[in-house]
Design a protein around this motif. Structure first.
Motif, mmCIF file in Angstrom:
data_model
loop_
_atom_site.group_PDB
_atom_site.id
_atom_site.type_symbol
_atom_site.label_atom_id
_atom_site.label_comp_id
_atom_site.label_asym_id
_atom_site.label_seq_id
_atom_site.Cartn_x
_atom_site.Cartn_y
_atom_site.Cartn_z
ATOM 1 N N VAL A 68 -37.935 -92.637 13.383
ATOM 2 C CA VAL A 68 -38.954 -93.627 13.489
ATOM 3 C C VAL A 68 -40.316 -93.253 12.794
ATOM 4 C CG1 VAL A 68 -40.046 -91.788 15.202
ATOM 5 C CG2 VAL A 68 -40.609 -94.459 15.734
ATOM 6 N N ALA A 69 -40.383 -92.130 12.121
ATOM 7 C CA ALA A 69 -41.515 -91.967 11.275
ATOM 8 C C ALA A 69 -41.462 -92.773 10.108
ATOM 9 C CB ALA A 69 -41.303 -90.235 10.878
ATOM 10 N N VAL A 70 -40.309 -93.049 9.526
ATOM 11 C CA VAL A 70 -40.158 -94.108 8.244
ATOM 12 C C VAL A 70 -40.515 -95.253 8.911
ATOM 13 C CG1 VAL A 70 -38.525 -95.226 6.913
ATOM 14 C CG2 VAL A 70 -38.264 -92.772 7.447
ATOM 15 N N ALA A 71 -39.848 -95.754 10.286
ATOM 16 C CA ALA A 71 -40.448 -96.966 10.650
ATOM 17 C C ALA A 71 -41.851 -97.101 10.681
ATOM 18 C CB ALA A 71 -39.712 -97.245 12.029
ATOM 19 N N LEU A 72 -42.617 -96.176 11.297
ATOM 20 C CA LEU A 72 -44.033 -96.455 11.409
ATOM 21 C C LEU A 72 -44.681 -96.543 10.208
ATOM 22 C CD1 LEU A 72 -44.988 -93.874 14.241
ATOM 23 C CD2 LEU A 72 -44.673 -96.410 14.251
ATOM 24 N N HIS A 73 -44.198 -95.679 8.967
ATOM 25 C CA HIS A 73 -44.813 -95.598 7.914
ATOM 26 C C HIS A 73 -44.667 -97.139 7.504
ATOM 27 C CE1 HIS A 73 -46.090 -94.117 3.911
ATOM 28 N NE2 HIS A 73 -44.756 -94.607 3.688
ATOM 29 N N LEU A 101 -36.951 -103.595 14.423
ATOM 30 C CA LEU A 101 -36.822 -102.399 15.010
ATOM 31 C C LEU A 101 -35.450 -101.834 15.005
ATOM 32 C CD1 LEU A 101 -39.213 -102.688 18.186
ATOM 33 C CD2 LEU A 101 -39.608 -101.203 16.024
ATOM 34 N N HIS A 102 -34.448 -102.738 15.260
ATOM 35 C CA HIS A 102 -32.999 -102.348 15.270
ATOM 36 C C HIS A 102 -32.558 -101.809 13.866
ATOM 37 C CE1 HIS A 102 -28.400 -102.962 15.504
ATOM 38 N NE2 HIS A 102 -28.809 -102.708 16.641
ATOM 39 N N ARG A 103 -33.026 -102.743 12.896
ATOM 40 C CA ARG A 103 -32.664 -102.374 11.678
ATOM 41 C C ARG A 103 -33.456 -101.029 11.063
ATOM 42 N NH1 ARG A 103 -33.771 -107.438 10.120
ATOM 43 N NH2 ARG A 103 -35.711 -107.100 9.117
ATOM 44 N N GLU A 104 -34.642 -100.813 11.749
ATOM 45 C CA GLU A 104 -35.275 -99.792 11.107
ATOM 46 C C GLU A 104 -34.972 -98.453 11.942
ATOM 47 O OE1 GLU A 104 -37.441 -99.612 8.614
ATOM 48 O OE2 GLU A 104 -36.789 -101.579 8.280
ATOM 49 N N SER A 126 -44.701 -103.546 6.979
ATOM 50 C CA SER A 126 -43.631 -104.676 6.592
ATOM 51 C C SER A 126 -43.376 -105.691 7.694
ATOM 52 C CB SER A 126 -42.389 -104.058 6.041
ATOM 53 O OG SER A 126 -41.675 -103.573 7.181
ATOM 54 N N LEU A 127 -43.268 -104.998 9.019
ATOM 55 C CA LEU A 127 -43.118 -105.878 10.052
ATOM 56 C C LEU A 127 -44.222 -106.891 10.160
ATOM 57 C CD1 LEU A 127 -41.769 -106.615 12.637
ATOM 58 C CD2 LEU A 127 -42.923 -104.892 13.969
ATOM 59 N N GLN A 128 -45.624 -106.312 10.279
ATOM 60 C CA GLN A 128 -46.691 -107.173 10.065
ATOM 61 C C GLN A 128 -46.655 -108.344 9.153
ATOM 62 O OE1 GLN A 128 -48.732 -107.045 12.583
ATOM 63 N NE2 GLN A 128 -49.863 -104.823 12.644
ATOM 64 N N ALA A 129 -46.256 -107.882 8.007
ATOM 65 C CA ALA A 129 -45.889 -108.973 6.992
ATOM 66 C C ALA A 129 -44.883 -110.230 7.549
ATOM 67 C CB ALA A 129 -45.660 -108.430 5.609
ATOM 68 N N LEU A 130 -43.706 -109.438 7.663
ATOM 69 C CA LEU A 130 -42.595 -110.315 8.264
ATOM 70 C C LEU A 130 -43.194 -111.405 9.377
ATOM 71 C CD1 LEU A 130 -39.519 -110.996 8.179
ATOM 72 C CD2 LEU A 130 -39.479 -109.110 9.872
ATOM 73 N N PHE A 185 -47.387 -111.942 33.029
ATOM 74 C CA PHE A 185 -46.279 -110.873 33.067
ATOM 75 C C PHE A 185 -46.382 -110.053 31.679
ATOM 76 C CE2 PHE A 185 -45.178 -113.977 36.227
ATOM 77 C CZ PHE A 185 -44.596 -113.181 37.152
ATOM 78 N N VAL A 186 -45.897 -108.909 31.599
ATOM 79 C CA VAL A 186 -45.656 -108.143 30.551
ATOM 80 C C VAL A 186 -44.296 -107.580 30.346
ATOM 81 C CG1 VAL A 186 -46.240 -106.183 29.360
ATOM 82 C CG2 VAL A 186 -48.072 -107.305 30.240
ATOM 83 N N VAL A 187 -43.791 -107.962 29.555
ATOM 84 C CA VAL A 187 -42.106 -107.727 29.374
ATOM 85 C C VAL A 187 -42.211 -106.388 28.075
ATOM 86 C CG1 VAL A 187 -39.659 -108.223 28.979
ATOM 87 C CG2 VAL A 187 -41.164 -109.829 29.943
ATOM 88 N N GLN A 188 -41.443 -105.560 28.614
ATOM 89 C CA GLN A 188 -41.476 -104.501 27.420
ATOM 90 C C GLN A 188 -40.130 -103.647 27.473
ATOM 91 O OE1 GLN A 188 -44.443 -100.657 27.257
ATOM 92 N NE2 GLN A 188 -42.917 -100.211 29.048
ATOM 93 N N LEU A 189 -39.895 -103.591 25.858
ATOM 94 C CA LEU A 189 -38.535 -103.204 25.501
ATOM 95 C C LEU A 189 -38.596 -101.749 25.135
ATOM 96 C CD1 LEU A 189 -35.422 -104.093 24.992
ATOM 97 C CD2 LEU A 189 -36.324 -104.931 22.935
ATOM 98 N N VAL A 190 -37.895 -100.954 25.754
ATOM 99 C CA VAL A 190 -38.118 -99.614 25.317
ATOM 100 C C VAL A 190 -37.140 -99.101 24.499
ATOM 101 C CG1 VAL A 190 -38.703 -97.099 26.069
ATOM 102 C CG2 VAL A 190 -39.566 -99.192 27.355
ATOM 103 N N LEU A 191 -37.318 -98.417 23.365
ATOM 104 C CA LEU A 191 -36.088 -98.080 22.413
ATOM 105 C C LEU A 191 -36.531 -96.629 22.095
ATOM 106 C CD1 LEU A 191 -36.387 -101.150 20.349
ATOM 107 C CD2 LEU A 191 -34.552 -100.715 22.012
#
Lengths: 182, 175
Positions: free
Chosen positions: B3-8, B50-53, B12-16, B79-85
């Motif tokens: 996850v550290a890499v993902a956060l770093h 997220l799955h990829r990362e 790229s998600l924002q851009a996507l 409503f708020v739907v939340q997916l926890v990974l």
């Protein structure tokens, strides 16, 4: 050895025999079930209550143990209807007696909404002594049947308890839920 | 990938998402949890990212009805739907989206995490979340005859839908 002769009525003898040989079928649906299993070890067979049977068809006593959800209610009703007459019901625990703390869309407010209950055992869960009390109470009730409700001496089985009216339960409308996809 | 890499690589998600016209609404974190809120249209894209990362483990899918007691009881809720990974390293990642009651629908993430199947059915059963492209969207806890979705705030608290009701059948005082 001196020969003793006692006179009595047939119905009294039948009631006496019945209350000393009650076969029980537990309907365990929640945490009370574990408490009930512990209770069996406290010697209910001393009062003539045999160990739980494997099938409701062999049982005289239905012990409803635990929360009955709306989804389970048809199964409980079916189990009750499979039992032969005469039959009795004990509601074991707060949920079976009244729905307990679950006053919501999912839980039946007491097993007596679905099957006729003879003895209610409160408690969350009840102590084993309370269940033994319920068995003794039930024995008193079985033994105290009025004579006209007992089986005829000819052997034909008359229902010891008035039967439930065999009307169909009101079925909710069988429409699909609002949010269902086509 | 942890996850550290993902956060770093969060940008790229924002851009996507920006490229697809659904920029992320908000992000934030609390100890042990990183969350990102996206628009409804970006739900599946973000989940796949997220799955990829490295968020390989599905933990939970939750729904919250944000109905406020001061509003009209029949007002359409939000409503708020939340997916926890879980992404390893003890950190969890939550993907959130806000939906109006009138558009309470999301694409299924079972293609990414097969374990989400029953959770999505539960969200449908109790909240009426319409999960599109779900392999088997039926009620999971309640019975098929049940009408409505009982954990929504607009479900009447006292409403009962029994399958069997022949009582009360107390035999106290008889015999």
């Amino acid at each position: 050895m001196q020969l003793e002769i006692h006179t009595t009525r047939v119905d009294a003898v039948v009631a006496w025999a019945r209350k000393h040989s009650v076969e029980q079928y537990p309907f365990l649906s929640a945490c009370c079930g574990v408490e009930f299993m512990a209770t069996v070890g406290h010697g209910s067979s001393r009062f003539g209550f045999a160990l739980p049977k494997a099938s409701p068809r062999q049982a005289d006593l239905l012990v409803v143990v635990g929360t009955i959800t709306e989804r389970q209610a048809p199964a409980l009703r079916r189990v009750y209807e499979q039992m032969g007459d005469p039959k009795w019901v004990i509601a074991f625990g707060a949920c079976a007696a009244s729905g307990g703390l679950y006053q919501n869309y999912a839980v039946v407010p007491g097993a007596d909404q679905v099957v006729p209950v003879d003895v209610y055992v409160p408690g969350c869960p009840p102590r084993p002594e309370q269940f033994l009390w319920a068995l003794k109470e039930l024995r008193t009730r079985i033994g105290g049947q009025p004579a006209q409700e007992m089986p005829a001496a000819t052997g034909s089985l008359v229902r010891i308890r008035p039967h439930l009216p065999q009307r169909k339960p009101k079925a909710p409308p069988r429409k699909r839920g609002k949010g269902k996809p086509a | 990938m942890t996850v550290a890499v993902a956060l770093h690589d969060w940008s790229s998600l924002q851009a996507l998402l920006r490229d697809q016209g659904h920029p992320a609404v908000a992000t934030g974190s609390s100890p042990g949890l990183v969350w990102i809120e996206v628009a409804r249209g970006a739900w599946l894209t973000s989940a796949a990212w997220l799955h990829r990362e490295g968020c390989a483990t599905f933990i939970d899918l939750t729904v919250t009805d944000l109905w406020l007691p001061n509003t009209s009881p029949r007002a359409p809720g939000r409503f708020v739907v939340q997916l926890v990974l879980a992404a390893g390293g003890g950190t969890r990642v939550a993907l959130r989206t806000r939906l109006r009651a009138s558009e309470l629908a999301l694409p299924s993430v079972t293609s990414l995490w097969p374990g989400a199947n029953w959770f999505e059915r539960e969200a449908f059963d109790l909240y009426g979340l319409r999960v599109t492209e779900h392999p088997d969207l039926r009620r999971i806890l309640l019975y098929a005859e049940f009408m409505g979705h009982p954990l929504r705030k607009d479900y009447e608290k006292q409403r009962r839908q029994p399958l069997v009701r022949v009582g009360p059948l107390s035999k106290l005082g008889q015999g």
